[in-house]
Scaffold this active site. Structure first.
Site, PDB file in Angstrom:
ATOM      1  N   ASN A   4      -1.185   5.529   3.052  1.00 40.99           N
ATOM      2  CA  ASN A   4      -1.332   6.229   1.780  1.00 40.99           C
ATOM      3  C   ASN A   4      -2.522   7.180   1.877  1.00 40.99           C
ATOM      4  OD1 ASN A   4      -1.749   7.000  -0.862  1.00 40.99           O
ATOM      5  ND2 ASN A   4      -1.799   4.910  -1.702  1.00 40.99           N
ATOM      6  N   GLY A  18      -2.717  -2.996  -2.009  1.00 42.28           N
ATOM      7  CA  GLY A  18      -1.430  -3.641  -1.734  1.00 42.28           C
ATOM      8  C   GLY A  18      -1.383  -4.233  -0.340  1.00 42.28           C
ATOM      9  N   THR A  34      -1.612   2.634  -7.956  1.00 38.68           N
ATOM     10  CA  THR A  34      -2.717   3.356  -8.572  1.00 38.68           C
ATOM     11  C   THR A  34      -2.192   4.441  -9.509  1.00 38.68           C
ATOM     12  OG1 THR A  34      -4.057   2.884  -6.652  1.00 38.68           O
ATOM     13  CG2 THR A  34      -4.802   4.666  -8.070  1.00 38.68           C
ATOM     14  N   SER A  50       0.831  -1.198   0.000  1.00 40.15           N
ATOM     15  CA  SER A  50       0.000   0.000   0.000  1.00 40.15           C
ATOM     16  C   SER A  50       0.869   1.254   0.000  1.00 40.15           C
ATOM     17  CB  SER A  50      -0.886  -0.027   1.250  1.00 40.15           C
ATOM     18  OG  SER A  50      -1.689   1.118   1.244  1.00 40.15           O
ATOM     19  N   GLY A  51       0.575   2.143  -0.919  1.00 43.94           N
ATOM     20  CA  GLY A  51       1.317   3.396  -0.997  1.00 43.94           C
ATOM     21  C   GLY A  51       2.566   3.308  -1.862  1.00 43.94           C
ATOM     22  N   SER A  87      -5.396   5.803  -0.591  1.00 43.94           N
ATOM     23  CA  SER A  87      -5.276   4.349  -0.652  1.00 43.94           C
ATOM     24  C   SER A  87      -6.522   3.731  -1.276  1.00 43.94           C
ATOM     25  CB  SER A  87      -5.083   3.816   0.769  1.00 43.94           C
ATOM     26  OG  SER A  87      -4.951   2.417   0.727  1.00 43.94           O
ATOM     27  N   SER A  88      -6.265   2.828  -2.234  1.00 41.86           N
ATOM     28  CA  SER A  88      -7.404   2.153  -2.874  1.00 41.86           C
ATOM     29  C   SER A  88      -7.957   1.147  -1.873  1.00 41.86           C
ATOM     30  CB  SER A  88      -6.931   1.410  -4.118  1.00 41.86           C
ATOM     31  OG  SER A  88      -6.010   2.183  -4.833  1.00 41.86           O
ATOM     32  N   GLU A 136      -0.759  -4.810   3.291  1.00 38.77           N
ATOM     33  CA  GLU A 136      -0.673  -3.772   4.325  1.00 38.77           C
ATOM     34  C   GLU A 136      -0.697  -4.371   5.722  1.00 38.77           C
ATOM     35  OE1 GLU A 136      -3.847  -1.122   3.273  1.00 38.77           O
ATOM     36  OE2 GLU A 136      -5.387  -2.343   4.219  1.00 38.77           O
TER      37      GLU A 136
HETATM   38  N1  LIG Z   1       5.109   8.078 -10.035  1.00 37.83           N
HETATM   39  C1  LIG Z   1       4.826   8.846  -8.993  1.00 37.83           C
HETATM   40  N2  LIG Z   1       5.220  10.129  -9.006  1.00 37.83           N
HETATM   41  C2  LIG Z   1       4.961  10.926  -7.991  1.00 37.83           C
HETATM   42  N3  LIG Z   1       4.293  10.538  -6.897  1.00 37.83           N
HETATM   43  C3  LIG Z   1       3.863   9.273  -6.816  1.00 37.83           C
HETATM   44  C4  LIG Z   1       4.100   8.352  -7.871  1.00 37.83           C
HETATM   45  N4  LIG Z   1       3.571   7.181  -7.517  1.00 37.83           N
HETATM   46  C5  LIG Z   1       3.006   7.368  -6.304  1.00 37.83           C
HETATM   47  N5  LIG Z   1       3.181   8.613  -5.884  1.00 37.83           N
HETATM   48  C6  LIG Z   1       2.744   9.188  -4.600  1.00 37.83           C
HETATM   49  O1  LIG Z   1       2.463   8.136  -3.757  1.00 37.83           O
HETATM   50  C7  LIG Z   1       1.105   8.157  -3.352  1.00 37.83           C
HETATM   51  C8  LIG Z   1       0.582   6.762  -3.274  1.00 37.83           C
HETATM   52  O2  LIG Z   1       0.502   6.209  -4.549  1.00 37.83           O
HETATM   53  P1  LIG Z   1      -0.629   5.173  -4.923  1.00 37.83           P
HETATM   54  O3  LIG Z   1      -0.455   4.889  -6.338  1.00 37.83           O
HETATM   55  O4  LIG Z   1      -1.925   5.647  -4.477  1.00 37.83           O
HETATM   56  O5  LIG Z   1      -0.201   3.913  -4.103  1.00 37.83           O
HETATM   57  P2  LIG Z   1      -0.861   2.487  -4.068  1.00 37.83           P
HETATM   58  O6  LIG Z   1      -1.937   2.508  -5.070  1.00 37.83           O
HETATM   59  O7  LIG Z   1       0.236   1.581  -4.429  1.00 37.83           O
HETATM   60  O8  LIG Z   1      -1.318   2.287  -2.744  1.00 37.83           O
HETATM   61  C9  LIG Z   1       0.388   8.967  -4.390  1.00 37.83           C
HETATM   62  O9  LIG Z   1      -0.710   9.585  -3.877  1.00 37.83           O
HETATM   63  C10 LIG Z   1       1.459   9.966  -4.796  1.00 37.83           C
HETATM   64  O10 LIG Z   1       1.494  11.033  -3.876  1.00 37.83           O
HETATM   65 MG   LIG Z   2      -3.877   2.167  -4.843  1.00 36.35          MG
END
Ligand SMILES: Nc1ncnc2c1ncn2[C@@H]1O[C@H](COP(=O)(O)OP(=O)(O)O)[C@@H](O)[C@H]1O
Ligand SMILES: [Mg+2]
Length: 1029
Positions: free
Chosen positions: A162, A389, A117, A112-113, A165-166, A391
């Site tokens: 996050n 993810g 996404t 997660s994070g 977070s999804s 967690e």
């Molecule tokens: N490629 C990226 N560039 C900049 N910031 C990112 C990137 N990927 C993730 N982040 C930061 O990390 C946070 C969490 O990403 P997210 O994709 O929501 O994580 P996950 O879906 O894996 O839990 C996002 O809100 C953003 O702030």
């Molecule tokens: Mg996500």
């Protein structure tokens, strides 16, 4: 297939920051791996490959690598030719789909994070921008893109891990037609974390949509929904004590969501219903119960309840009843049993979760409808899997259990497809292979999901078991069944050390990604996910169309228990695995750089842990262990064949043999490579480096050579073209010439024929056959004549002899020409010359044909006088001054007596001729007394004047010799008018020496000219014969 792509590009890029592809690392230690990752991360290079797998490290800051320009850079470019990028992977999957016309999916995993996404959104954006487009397709694309903010608003929340977070799993198929246009999409959603609707841990929030509505909703709307513009007002929003978060702009997001709802075709009525549901949940959260003396829950005239009944369109009284009483059906009767406050709260929360959860599913269905592609022709798809993810929280519940189980399943899939499949390839290719050990998490998956024995089965059993099954009895059952499992621990089962870290109500799973301790509280309820019967019946009659639609599917009369949540989830994951297994896989492994969401922080321990449990090292080792690279023979040969004379430029045999010859030539050692069935396997990157370096070098030489060749080829081509053109022109020209020539010949033949005919008939009268010929003859003659005309009057011989037809003409012309010449001549002569000619003419008339010396004299011109006046004695001149001197000439006078020669001057005047000796006039001969003049017919120059001689005293005939006989006599004839007086005599001339005394001059011819007195007393003149000319 992925293996084939990975070598060349990686090689060319290997000198940039760190190494772009872990496969190219010299050593495959974890330290080297992390150091490379860190090196790149420090330069904001968050992407690195392991072959075609993309490792991404969350930078927690905006990087300027996601713009349209970047997308264009990666479009259609070979995977490894550019620095690693998520676009490269997206593009590669897309291109492969187009060329191989098959289905793909991109598995995005990580805790997660970690950025899953975000990654999936980047990919979707990439396709939206780079795929071919039409207006129609653009709307489909907009819908796909805009489905994201809507689903995120309803399905994402701030957690400790996050801020976005999804809280649901999402698998999205993007459908492409054969041209590569994105024409439709479909989403599958997985298990929404509904418990969040009613409960949030400290530091976490409810789903975004609640805050967005409360913070961003227009006053009118909020009024309609009975909401306060203050999140703090709502119990369901404040449990985590962080309703407002600096990283989240709820107001802006609200606008985005409203706009997105329009784009995904949710009309105003439904939008209102949707917000009504959201608001009703908030109101439900604020419904408080009182208790009566018996501890039964009471709801008295609760305004919040009225709002709920209002918004959901259900009867308020019934709702109140539903929330405070349980309906027990006993045989035919229905008995209402009052709730305790706890029960009532439970019923309330269950209602809130149920309507929110169903609404979420309804939303997904709506989105699917709007993105649906109705064209039945075959589509290929790229699936994007972005699921919650792995967690671990301080307290982990049923939701974490499901989420982490899901991650175990995905890890299992990854292992199946990469580690196993990879090693199976060696087998298929007949390559000797030392299997790489990797941790197979199947054992954990089994622990959770095995039929009858897995945790889920036991949980279900507990849920169904009649009697007083509780969370704790469930735990006991687990302990009974799982007692010896290496990945399962509880307080009771643990050793002393571990026991300290466990509560009595906990069980711990040793997941692939780490240990997670789950608190069993709530497991049964959450798994049952039951809505009290009377509430369910009530909701089915809701006037809110969405709610009614959502619950209509549930058959109210069905007595069969619905499947438990965990079992549903398990089967949906099974289905997902099937979906994915049928497609070609691409992987993005997301790593979280630090726990505090800070940019620039590279938490080595945290990352090492992720690298470990994601199995990246094993993946890398399998990739390299045996063989870092493999290539289909033909492809390998095609690239490197310039390196060996035997394979360049063409290898005629089987590609495998060609590759063998090639690598032998390159000096590959036997252990460095293996020949498979269809591919060559190269063990070390450095072997390929050397080859690639050689190739790079050779490429330049080759390029130069090719260039030269090409230039030569071009020049040759040009030359050939020019030559062809020249030949063509020449041919044409020759043709023209030949045709001209032929015409000329034909003409000539005609002319010659005519000529010959004309020649043959030239004698005949003019007719068609000869007229031209004759004309030609005429003209020809005249032309010839013109050029050969005689130049002088004297030329009597030169004259072109005329053809018969022109005899007459020729004669006329000749005469004309002579006359013309004469005329010219005559016109051209001077008066002096004319006078001379007249004299000569006279001479001619006198002597021509008579005197032998005449012909020689003709050419000698006459002069005016032979003695100039100065040479005549002045006395003589005085004596004859009255007479005009006409002519003077020296003569030899022969004495009358002895014929002695005496030189004298003879002067002719108008009237007389005087014989002069110095100053004396020796004799004056009046012309009147000159009765004749005689000369011989010979060449001599003797002249005899016959003078009338009556008086003996008077001198007799005069005998003289004069060198200019003809001139003298002609002048005399003219002056004295004695033309007829001259006689040319033959043989002898009688002379009268004195009156009556005669003598003679005799003429004869001889060798020498002589003049002497002969014995007979005559003057003898011997003349030579005239030379005939
Ligand atoms: N490629 C990226 N560039 C900049 N910031 C990112 C990137 N990927 C993730 N982040 C930061 O990390 C946070 C969490 O990403 P997210 O994709 O929501 O994580 P996950 O879906 O894996 O839990 C996002 O809100 C953003 O702030
Ligand atoms: Mg996500």
């Amino acid at each position: 297939m992925q293996g084939q792509l990975d070598m060349e590009g990686a090689l060319t890029a290997r000198d940039r920051v760190g190494i772009q592809d872990f496969v190219l690392l010299d050593e495959t230690t974890e330290a080297a791996f992390l150091s490379n990752l860190k090196k790149r991360f420090s330069k904001d290079l968050i992407y690195t490959y392991i072959g075609t797998l993309l490792v991404s490290v969350n930078p927690y800051k905006e990087l300027d690598i996601y713009n349209k320009k970047q997308m264009e850079v990666y479009m259609g470019v070979n995977f490894f030719e550019l620095p690693p990028h998520i676009y490269a992977l997206a593009d590669n999957a897309y291109q492969t789909m187009l060329t191989e016309y098959n289905n793909h999916f991109i598995l995005i995993s990580g805790e997660s994070g970690a950025g899953k996404t975000e990654a999936s959104k980047k990919i979707l954006q990439y396709y939206a921008v780079t795929c071919p487009s039409t207006t129609l397709l653009n709307t489909v694309r907009d819908k796909m893109l805009m489905s994201n903010p809507v689903l995120e608003a309803f399905g994402n929340a701030k957690t400790l891990k996050n801020d976005n977070s999804s809280r649901f799993g999402k698998y999205m198929d993007i459908q492409f037609d054969s041209q590569g246009d994105a024409v439709g999409g479909h989403i599958l959603n997985y298990l929404l974390e509904k418990s969040r609707v009613v409960h949030q841990n400290h530091g976490e929030r409810n789903f975004h949509i609640f805050y967005q509505l409360v913070e961003g909703g227009e006053d009118d709307l909020l009024h309609e929904l009975g909401l306060e513009k203050d999140a703090q007002h709502y119990n369901y929003l404040t449990q985590g004590e962080c309703a407002i978060v600096s990283s989240i702009n709820d107001r802006n997001d609200w606008k985005t969501v409203k706009n997105a709802l329009q784009i995904i075709n949710i009309d105003e009525i439904n939008t209102n219903h949707l917000f009504g549901i959201v608001a009703s949940v908030l109101h439900l959260g604020n419904v408080q119960f009182d208790s009566d003396s018996k501890g039964h829950a009471l709801l008295n005239n609760n305004t919040e309840l009225r709002w709920v009944s209002n918004l959901l369109g259900v009867d308020a009284q019934s709702l109140q009843e539903g929330l405070t009483y349980r309906k027990i059906e006993a045989r035919t009767d229905q008995v209402l049993s009052p709730f305790t406050i706890d029960h009532a709260i439970y019923a309330r929360d269950a209602l809130a979760k149920a309507i929110y959860g169903q609404t979420f599913t309804w939303l997904v269905n709506r989105i699917n409808e709007s993105m649906e592609n109705k064209d039945p022709s075959r589509k290929t798809v790229i699936g994007l899997l972005d699921i919650y993810g792995f967690e671990v929280f301080y307290v982990n519940s049923f939701e974490q259990f499901c989420i982490n189980y899901c991650n175990e399943k995905l890890q299992q899939l990854f292992i199946q497809l990469t580690l196993k499949a990879e090693q199976e390839e060696y087998e298929a290719e007949d390559i000797e292979w030392e299997p790489v050990q990797f941790f197979n998490n199947k054992i954990i998956c089994d622990l959770v999901e095995e039929r009858h024995r897995g945790i889920i089965s036991i949980l279900d059993e507990e849920c169904l078991r009649p009697g007083d099954a509780t969370d704790l009895t469930f735990l006991e059952r687990l302990e009974d069944k799982m007692g010896n499992h290496p990945h399962f621990v509880t307080h009771k089962l643990a050793d002393k050390m571990t026991r300290k870290t466990l509560e009595r109500g906990d069980f711990r799973l040793l997941h692939y990604a780490g240990e997670v301790t789950y608190c069993v509280v709530g497991f049964l309820d959450k798994n049952n996910d039951l809505l009290y019967r009377n509430i369910k019946d009530l909701i089915c009659q809701s006037k809110n169309a969405i709610v009614r639609e959502c619950f209509a599917t549930v058959d109210p009369d069905s007595r069969r228990r619905p499947e438990t949540v965990a079992t549903q989830f398990k089967s949906s994951l099974l289905k997902l695995t099937e979906i994915l297994m049928a497609k070609e896989a691409w992987y993005i492994r997301c790593l979280k750089s630090n726990e505090s969401k800070q940019p620039g922080q590279f938490d080595e321990a945290l990352i090492r842990h992720q690298v470990k449990y994601l199995g990246l090292m094993e993946h890398l080792r399998v990739r390299r262990a045996g063989f870092a690279y493999r290539r289909k023979y033909d492809v390998f040969l095609k690239r490197y064949k310039p390196l060996c004379p035997a394979t360049w430029p063409h290898w005629r045999g089987v590609p495998a043999d060609g590759v063998e010859v090639l690598v032998q030539h390159l000096g590959y050692l036997p252990y460095e490579y293996k020949m498979g069935r269809t591919k060559i396997f190269i063990r070390h990157p450095r072997t390929l480096y050397a080859t690639e370096d050689a190739y790079e070098k050779c490429k330049h030489e080759l390029a130069t050579r090719l260039q030269a060749k090409y230039k030569g080829y071009r020049a040759k081509g040009e030359f050939r073209k020019q030559k062809e053109a020249a030949t063509k022109i020449e041919t044409c020209w020759r043709g023209v010439q030949a045709r001209k020539e032929r015409e000329k010949r034909a003409w000539a033949v005609k002319v010659i024929k005519k000529f010959i005919k004309g020649y043959m008939t030239r004698g005949q009268a003019k007719c068609t056959d000869n007229s031209e010929y004759l004309a030609f003859v005429r003209q020809n003659y005249l032309n010839r004549l013109k050029n050969t005309l005689p130049k002088t009057v004297l030329d009597k011989t030169t004259w072109q002899s005329p053809p018969a037809v022109l005899t007459e003409t020729s004669e006329l012309l000749r005469k004309l020409h002579y006359r013309l010449m004469v005329r010219k001549y005559v016109r051209g002569i001077t008066p002096q010359r004319k006078a001379q000619f007249q004299l000569k003419l006279l001479t001619s008339s006198i002597f021509k044909g008579k005197k032998e010396s005449y012909p020689q004299s003709v050419a000698q011109p006459f002069v005016d006088t032979r003695i100039s006046e100065q040479d005549i004695n002045i006395r003589v001149l005085q004596m004859i001054r009255n007479e005009h001197i006409k002519y003077s000439i020296p003569v030899i006078k022969y004495d009358r007596k002895g014929f002695k020669p005496r030189p004298r001057q003879l002067i002719l005047t108008q009237t007389a001729a005087y014989v002069i000796e110095e100053a004396k006039i020796k004799q004056r001969v009046l012309y009147t007394s000159l009765k004749g003049i005689s000369v011989s017919n010979l060449t001599d120059s003797i002249i005899v004047f016959h003078i009338t001689c009556e008086d003996p005293k008077q001198k007799g005939d005069l005998v003289m010799q004069c060198d200019h006989l003809f001139e003298f006599l002609t002048k005399l004839c003219v002056i004295a008018n004695k033309q007829n007086a001259v006689k040319v005599v033959q043989g002898s001339i009688k002379i009268e020496i004195q009156a009556g005394k005669e003598s003679a001059v005799d003429f004869t011819t001889g060798q020498e000219p002589m003049v002497y007195k002969a014995k007979n007393g005559h003057l003898m003149v011997v003349a030579t014969r005239a030379r005939t000319r």
